[in-house]
Design a protein around this motif. Structure first.
Motif, mmCIF file in Angstrom:
data_model
loop_
_atom_site.group_PDB
_atom_site.id
_atom_site.type_symbol
_atom_site.label_atom_id
_atom_site.label_comp_id
_atom_site.label_asym_id
_atom_site.label_seq_id
_atom_site.Cartn_x
_atom_site.Cartn_y
_atom_site.Cartn_z
ATOM 1 N N TRP A 238 109.210 92.993 22.801
ATOM 2 C CA TRP A 238 110.135 91.884 22.990
ATOM 3 C C TRP A 238 109.480 90.781 23.803
ATOM 4 N N GLU A 241 113.497 85.062 25.719
ATOM 5 C CA GLU A 241 113.936 83.807 25.128
ATOM 6 C C GLU A 241 113.774 82.703 26.174
ATOM 7 N N THR A 258 118.209 87.645 27.829
ATOM 8 C CA THR A 258 118.096 87.313 26.411
ATOM 9 C C THR A 258 116.670 87.560 25.963
ATOM 10 N N ARG A 260 113.818 88.257 22.569
ATOM 11 C CA ARG A 260 113.568 87.835 21.187
ATOM 12 C C ARG A 260 112.434 88.667 20.598
ATOM 13 N N ASP A 261 112.651 89.145 19.397
ATOM 14 C CA ASP A 261 111.591 89.777 18.620
ATOM 15 C C ASP A 261 110.658 88.663 18.147
ATOM 16 N N GLN A 264 111.187 87.222 14.763
ATOM 17 C CA GLN A 264 112.467 86.631 14.403
ATOM 18 C C GLN A 264 112.652 85.284 15.091
ATOM 19 N N TRP A 266 115.694 83.946 16.193
ATOM 20 C CA TRP A 266 116.729 83.914 17.205
ATOM 21 C C TRP A 266 116.619 85.099 18.144
ATOM 22 N N ARG A 268 118.355 87.887 21.099
ATOM 23 C CA ARG A 268 119.443 88.861 21.166
ATOM 24 C C ARG A 268 119.836 89.062 22.629
ATOM 25 N N ILE A 281 120.449 96.638 23.053
ATOM 26 C CA ILE A 281 120.336 95.352 22.370
ATOM 27 C C ILE A 281 121.605 95.102 21.570
ATOM 28 N N ASP A 283 123.035 93.323 18.601
ATOM 29 C CA ASP A 283 122.386 92.783 17.406
ATOM 30 C C ASP A 283 123.195 91.628 16.816
ATOM 31 N N LYS A 284 123.149 90.504 17.505
ATOM 32 C CA LYS A 284 123.782 89.281 17.029
ATOM 33 C C LYS A 284 122.891 88.106 17.425
ATOM 34 N N PRO A 285 122.457 87.267 16.465
ATOM 35 C CA PRO A 285 121.540 86.168 16.781
ATOM 36 C C PRO A 285 122.168 85.166 17.751
#
Length: 295
Positions: A238, A241, A258, A260-261, A264, A266, A268, A281, A283-285
């Motif tokens: 990870w 963000e 917060t 971020r992968d 991706q 966005w 999480r 985690i 799982d919602k952007p």
């Protein structure tokens, strides 16, 4: 919300849970808004209902930047800049709606003290603690290249980030009437801190940059008020963000940040159990996650 449909650049929930201050960005300017909320706690309901009372513009101007700070009584401090001005301005929006323009000469972002009545702000050679208008004049100066990171909600304690000439950073605990006490020092970047109400437990959010792999790895350290490390965890896979907050919900004993992968777009919302640093985690952007204080 149609009046504020531009991209959101910054968000701060008011310390008493009565609203959310945020700014929206245009091509070169920002606008500031206050979303007023009414919290309705329902008996035996796990989640209190939130009712939107209204949306209003905080400052009737096109701004170049904004920074928000709040305290537990619901006061809001807005630092802002306007086109054509080389300096910044500071407006205090009190919980009762009264507004005051403060004569604040700060070299960075100021923060309201949680209990109300005072603020702390950086100057060229240190941090200054001063009372807000309406209280007896007070000015305390703490020298050194330091930034305020977070407050412990009770006891008047705060966590500071000190920057050293050799690029190291350190975390210091500031207690009333005492010199700052160093808790940690290293080359990792300090991205955030959190502190429980009494300050007995402290959490650090750090990142380690690997120039070879061109990656950053977040790490969370849990320690005591004396600086003894009690637990730590690397959040491998990870990244943080941008502008990720790092906050403790003391009622559930859960830390929020917060992540971020890297693969991706966005981020999480991520919850860490404060005791064992177990990661959950959601799982919602999203772009940012915050705790909303309850009234």
């Amino acid at each position: 919300m149609s009046r504020a449909n531009a991209p959101i650049s910054s968000v701060t929930p008011l310390g008493n849970g009565s609203g959310i201050a945020f700014s929206t960005s245009g091509e070169r300017t920002e606008q500031t808004w206050l979303l007023e909320l009414e919290q309705q706690a329902v008996y035996r309901s796990k989640t209190p209902k939130l009712v939107v009372k209204g949306l209003k513009q905080l400052l009737d101007a096109q701004l170049t930047f904004t920074h928000f700070s709040t305290n537990s009584t619901g006061d809001l401090l807005v630092q802002w800049g306007a086109p054509g001005f080389a300096r910044s301005f500071t407006t205090l929006v009190e919980a009762n709606g009264q507004r005051r323009r403060l004569d604040l000469e700060a070299s960075g972002t100021a923060q309201l003290l949680p209990g109300g009545g005072a603020l702390i702000a950086p100057e060229a050679d240190g941090l200054v603690l001063s009372n807000l208008p309406g209280r007896p004049q007070r000015r305390q100066f703490l020298p050194g290249s330091r930034d305020l990171s977070s407050f412990c909600p009770t006891g008047g304690r705060a966590l500071l980030v000190r920057r050293w000439p050799d690029y190291r950073q350190s975390i210091e605990l500031l207690e009333p009437g005492q010199a700052p006490k160093q808790l940690w020092i290293g080359l990792d970047a300090v991205m955030g801190t959190a502190c429980e109400r009494s300050g007995e437990r402290i959490w650090l959010l750090l990142t380690h940059w690997d120039p070879v792999k061109n990656t950053q790895t977040p790490r969370v350290i849990a320690m005591s008020r004396s600086g003894v490390i009690q637990n730590q965890r690397e959040l491998k896979g990870w990244e943080l963000e941008t502008r990720s907050h790092f906050e403790l919900d003391s009622t559930r004993d859960v830390l929020l940040l917060t992540l971020r992968d890297p693969k991706q777009k966005w981020g999480r919302a991520a919850e860490l159990q404060a005791s064992d640093l177990e990661l959950n985690i959601i799982d919602k952007p999203i772009k940012q996650a915050f705790w909303l204080p309850a009234q």
